[in-house]
Design an enzyme around this catalytic site. Structure first.
Site, PDB file in Angstrom:
ATOM      1  N   GLY A  70       7.990 -14.122   4.699  1.00  0.00           N
ATOM      2  CA  GLY A  70       6.841 -13.305   5.060  1.00  0.00           C
ATOM      3  C   GLY A  70       5.973 -12.810   3.932  1.00  0.00           C
ATOM      4  O   GLY A  70       5.071 -12.004   4.156  1.00  0.00           O
ATOM      5  N   TRP A 108       3.578 -14.275   2.169  1.00  0.00           N
ATOM      6  CA  TRP A 108       2.158 -14.601   2.347  1.00  0.00           C
ATOM      7  C   TRP A 108       1.572 -13.865   3.544  1.00  0.00           C
ATOM      8  O   TRP A 108       0.410 -13.450   3.514  1.00  0.00           O
ATOM      9  CB  TRP A 108       1.982 -16.115   2.498  1.00  0.00           C
ATOM     10  N   ASP A 126       7.117 -19.865  12.373  1.00  0.00           N
ATOM     11  CA  ASP A 126       8.284 -20.422  11.694  1.00  0.00           C
ATOM     12  C   ASP A 126       9.356 -20.743  12.726  1.00  0.00           C
ATOM     13  O   ASP A 126       9.369 -20.155  13.810  1.00  0.00           O
ATOM     14  CB  ASP A 126       8.846 -19.445  10.655  1.00  0.00           C
ATOM     15  N   ASP A 153       7.593 -24.561  16.592  1.00  0.00           N
ATOM     16  CA  ASP A 153       7.565 -25.763  15.763  1.00  0.00           C
ATOM     17  C   ASP A 153       6.143 -26.303  15.779  1.00  0.00           C
ATOM     18  O   ASP A 153       5.680 -26.820  16.797  1.00  0.00           O
ATOM     19  CB  ASP A 153       8.542 -26.798  16.319  1.00  0.00           C
ATOM     20  N   ASP A 185       2.864 -22.465   2.788  1.00  0.00           N
ATOM     21  CA  ASP A 185       3.647 -22.446   1.550  1.00  0.00           C
ATOM     22  C   ASP A 185       4.975 -23.166   1.777  1.00  0.00           C
ATOM     23  O   ASP A 185       5.962 -22.904   1.099  1.00  0.00           O
ATOM     24  CB  ASP A 185       3.879 -21.003   1.093  1.00  0.00           C
ATOM     25  N   LYS A 208       0.914 -25.886  -0.112  1.00  0.00           N
ATOM     26  CA  LYS A 208       1.677 -26.223  -1.311  1.00  0.00           C
ATOM     27  C   LYS A 208       1.931 -27.722  -1.369  1.00  0.00           C
ATOM     28  O   LYS A 208       2.322 -28.337  -0.381  1.00  0.00           O
ATOM     29  CB  LYS A 208       3.015 -25.486  -1.330  1.00  0.00           C
TER      30      LYS A 208
END
Length: 230
Positions: A76, A78, A99, A115, A139, A179
């Protein structure tokens, strides 16, 4: 303890018992990482918060009133930053954290255990937001195998999937940040992003460890996705 070249005290962890060398090195890195210590002092859930803070301080993509989606949000860090920057706790903006893992509540953040690879995920998210997102953040990192080429392909594949998901939930003009790791495997990803966004660049925040190939792809000025072209 000893001082490093910056004058800070360096903590050394002894190898003993069943502790493996890799665990020892990881623990030493955590104990000597100034961002880990600062995150604890400032109340951020992870050192990764500083990466998003630095990128937003420079590029100003998070603004009050925006709707932000954080993919692979746990733990958490971000989501915390995004919520503060868009004014989610005051009801000005919204942050949706997605998530597969459960995540402790964050004030101003809506959590969805979802998902994003599921075909129904974009529709479920759009229903939650009552409209499209201004920013999609990722990320995430794929699980590694130890085989360099395989890991590179997995990581790029995950970002490509996140970008495809983004094209279904992002409003025109929006921003996507994900990322990636420096490699020659992301050529297809860059072609995809340059087709869908006006500007695509790579950035490496100071909070990213310098010995890591980690960096972020920042795509701004979304041209409009598949839904907009139907």
């Amino acid at each position: 303890m000893a001082k490093d070249t910056t004058g800070r005290l360096h903590v050394t962890v002894k190898t003993g018992g069943k502790r493996k060398l890799s665990s020892k090195l990881w623990l030493e890195r955590q104990l000597n990482d100034p961002y880990v210590a600062q995150a604890k002092r400032d109340g951020w859930r992870s050192r990764a918060s500083f990466k998003l803070i630095e990128m937003d301080d420079k590029h100003r993509f998070l603004k009050p009133g925006m709707t932000v989606v954080d993919l692979g949000a746990a733990p958490g860090g971000w989501s915390q930053v995004a919520a503060k920057r868009v004014g989610a706790a005051e009801g000005k903006g919204r942050v949706i954290a997605i998530d597969l893992l459960e995540m402790p509540e964050i004030v101003g953040v809506t959590f969805a255990r979802l998902d994003f690879l599921d075909d129904s995920a974009p529709d479920k998210l759009l229903a939650m937001m009552d409209g499209a997102a201004d920013v999609v953040l990722s990320d995430m990192a794929a699980n590694t195998t130890g085989h360099r080429k395989t890991d590179q392909l997995r990581i790029v594949g995950l970002v490509e999937s996140a970008a495809a998901f983004t094209s279904d939930v992002l409003r025109p003009g929006g921003t996507f940040i994900a990322k990636v790791f420096q490699s020659g495997a992301d050529a297809g990803l860059l072609v995809q992003l340059k087709r869908d966004f006006q500007t695509v660049r790579h950035v490496k925040p100071a909070a990213s460890r310098q010995d890591s190939s980690e960096r972020y792809v920042m795509a701004t000025g979304f041209r409009g996705g598949r839904r907009d072209k139907c």
